[in-house]
Design a protein around this motif. Structure first.
Motif, PDB file in Angstrom:
ATOM      1  N   SER A   1       3.756  15.458  29.990  1.00 50.82           N
ATOM      2  CA  SER A   1       4.595  15.904  28.873  1.00 50.82           C
ATOM      3  C   SER A   1       4.552  17.417  28.724  1.00 50.82           C
ATOM      4  N   PRO A   2       5.669  18.033  28.385  1.00 50.33           N
ATOM      5  CA  PRO A   2       5.660  19.474  28.113  1.00 50.33           C
ATOM      6  C   PRO A   2       4.945  19.757  26.793  1.00 50.33           C
ATOM      7  N   LEU A   3       4.465  20.981  26.639  1.00 48.76           N
ATOM      8  CA  LEU A   3       3.869  21.383  25.368  1.00 48.76           C
ATOM      9  C   LEU A   3       4.933  21.296  24.270  1.00 48.76           C
ATOM     10  N   SER A   4       4.561  20.721  23.147  1.00 49.93           N
ATOM     11  CA  SER A   4       5.519  20.633  22.042  1.00 49.93           C
ATOM     12  C   SER A   4       4.761  20.593  20.729  1.00 49.93           C
ATOM     13  N   PHE A   5       5.471  20.943  19.678  1.00 52.43           N
ATOM     14  CA  PHE A   5       4.885  20.913  18.337  1.00 52.43           C
ATOM     15  C   PHE A   5       5.983  20.534  17.371  1.00 52.43           C
ATOM     16  N   GLU A   6       5.678  19.597  16.501  1.00 49.59           N
ATOM     17  CA  GLU A   6       6.675  19.134  15.542  1.00 49.59           C
ATOM     18  C   GLU A   6       6.174  19.334  14.121  1.00 49.59           C
ATOM     19  N   LEU A   7       7.042  19.857  13.296  1.00 47.16           N
ATOM     20  CA  LEU A   7       6.751  20.053  11.882  1.00 47.16           C
ATOM     21  C   LEU A   7       7.635  19.135  11.044  1.00 47.16           C
ATOM     22  N   VAL A   8       7.053  18.565  10.019  1.00 44.23           N
ATOM     23  CA  VAL A   8       7.805  17.737   9.078  1.00 44.23           C
ATOM     24  C   VAL A   8       7.478  18.213   7.674  1.00 44.23           C
ATOM     25  N   ARG A   9       8.500  18.471   6.894  1.00 47.11           N
ATOM     26  CA  ARG A   9       8.311  18.866   5.507  1.00 47.11           C
ATOM     27  C   ARG A   9       9.067  17.871   4.612  1.00 47.11           C
TER      28      ARG A   9
ATOM     29  N   LEU B   1      10.845  26.651   9.202  1.00 49.57           N
ATOM     30  CA  LEU B   1      10.222  25.636  10.045  1.00 49.57           C
ATOM     31  C   LEU B   1      10.311  26.012  11.518  1.00 49.57           C
ATOM     32  N   ARG B   2      11.449  26.540  11.933  1.00 52.35           N
ATOM     33  CA  ARG B   2      11.616  26.916  13.343  1.00 52.35           C
ATOM     34  C   ARG B   2      10.677  28.045  13.722  1.00 52.35           C
ATOM     35  N   ASP B   3      10.535  29.036  12.860  1.00 56.02           N
ATOM     36  CA  ASP B   3       9.626  30.149  13.157  1.00 56.02           C
ATOM     37  C   ASP B   3       8.186  29.667  13.264  1.00 56.02           C
ATOM     38  N   GLU B   4       7.792  28.754  12.364  1.00 56.99           N
ATOM     39  CA  GLU B   4       6.419  28.248  12.389  1.00 56.99           C
ATOM     40  C   GLU B   4       6.164  27.421  13.642  1.00 56.99           C
ATOM     41  N   ALA B   5       7.100  26.534  13.978  1.00 59.63           N
ATOM     42  CA  ALA B   5       6.928  25.683  15.160  1.00 59.63           C
ATOM     43  C   ALA B   5       6.930  26.511  16.433  1.00 59.63           C
ATOM     44  N   ARG B   6       7.833  27.495  16.524  1.00 64.30           N
ATOM     45  CA  ARG B   6       7.887  28.352  17.699  1.00 64.30           C
ATOM     46  C   ARG B   6       6.602  29.161  17.853  1.00 64.30           C
ATOM     47  N   GLY B   7       6.004  29.549  16.726  1.00 68.89           N
ATOM     48  CA  GLY B   7       4.777  30.340  16.781  1.00 68.89           C
ATOM     49  C   GLY B   7       3.628  29.599  17.432  1.00 68.89           C
ATOM     50  N   PHE B   8       3.519  28.292  17.212  1.00 67.49           N
ATOM     51  CA  PHE B   8       2.450  27.528  17.855  1.00 67.49           C
ATOM     52  C   PHE B   8       2.576  27.581  19.375  1.00 67.49           C
ATOM     53  N   LEU B   9       3.794  27.455  19.887  1.00 68.70           N
ATOM     54  CA  LEU B   9       3.979  27.486  21.338  1.00 68.70           C
ATOM     55  C   LEU B   9       3.757  28.888  21.895  1.00 68.70           C
ATOM     56  N   GLU B  10       4.167  29.905  21.156  1.00 69.35           N
ATOM     57  CA  GLU B  10       3.938  31.269  21.624  1.00 69.35           C
ATOM     58  C   GLU B  10       2.451  31.557  21.764  1.00 69.35           C
ATOM     59  N   ARG B  11       1.656  31.060  20.797  1.00 73.25           N
ATOM     60  CA  ARG B  11       0.211  31.263  20.888  1.00 73.25           C
ATOM     61  C   ARG B  11      -0.411  30.447  22.018  1.00 73.25           C
TER      62      ARG B  11
END
Length: 274
Positions: free
Chosen positions: A63-71, A92-102
């Protein structure tokens, strides 16, 4: 029966009719119980993939790296506007994208997917509504009733009710690029790694490695049951139950009324009868 009951409840909550679907049996005990559960649920077809007992571990590797946020932000659609929708999704997009950037994924390699859990006001459940990838939030907001109506019709065959719409959950998934293992998935499963021991000219009988007594409720007792080596079953071979098909991670239990066939990818396919 406990597993079947839980599945019925889960399917009912999602408005899903599984009686025309195919069950995929994975996990260490999945292939042991799959046909019995499928028969209780009236599911007509079962697939036993290679390496069922380690399917979750294999999935983790490919699986590719991924991160999902739910509010959870319950909101009546009539009380929202495009600016508010844009603010929530951008955060939400900025927060989710930040996890992958790190984690080392470049921004241009990240794919963002947005979804909403929506319902008619007053309903006790919601359906997931996928949204197109777009930064035009004004157009997105204007089209929300249409996206919901389409998803609702796919689930319930009814598209329009005269009730206000409500958003319950806001979801954003950030996904990185495919891994090299993911691109090689098919080659890994149906190539030499999974079935090198099988000669395509062999019959199912050549894969038989013995027999033992096993209890089947359908037979009302113990029966002498042939045991097969899964890795020696060639594509096109058929095994009639009762039978046990052993592999390294699990055992496929084939009932007295069932027959499985080996497809080109060395999956076992069972068409339920009766």
């Amino acid at each position: 029966e406990d597993v079947a009951r839980a599945f019925r409840i889960h399917a009912a909550e999602h408005g899903f009719d599984y009686r025309h679907s195919t069950m995929v049996a994975f996990g260490g005990s999945g292939p042991v119980h799959a046909l019995g559960i499928a028969r209780k649920l009236k599911i007509p077809r079962v697939v036993f993939p290679v390496g069922a007992g380690v399917m979750s571990a294999f999935g983790l590797l490919v699986s590719p790296l991924s991160f999902e946020l739910v509010r959870s932000i319950p909101s009546l659609l009539s009380r929202l506007d495009a600016a508010r929708v844009a603010d929530i999704f951008r955060a939400l997009r900025d927060e989710a994208r930040g996890f992958l950037e790190r984690a080392g994924v470049a921004p241009d390699e990240t794919t963002l997917r947005c979804r909403l859990d929506m319902r008619y006001q007053g309903q006790g459940y919601e359906i997931e509504v996928p949204l197109p990838q777009s930064d035009d939030f004004a157009a997105l907001f204007a089209a929300l009733p249409e996206y919901f109506s389409r998803a609702y019709a796919e689930t319930f065959s009814v598209s329009v009710l005269d009730e206000p719409l409500e958003i319950v959950n806001w979801k954003v998934e950030a996904r990185g690029p495919e891994t090299s293992l993911q691109r090689g998935y098919t080659l890994t499963v149906d190539g030499a790694a999974a079935g090198a021991a099988a000669d395509d000219n062999e019959s199912a009988e050549a894969a038989r490695k013995g027999s033992r007594r096993a209890y089947f409720p359908e037979a009302e007792g113990y029966v002498d049951c042939p045991v097969y080596d899964r890795y020696k079953l060639p594509p096109g071979a058929a095994v009639a139950g009762p039978a046990l098909i052993e592999e390294r991670e699990s055992t496929c239990v084939i009932g007295p009324r069932d027959t499985v066939r080996v497809d080109a990818h060395r999956n076992l396919l069972a068409e339920l009868t009766g």
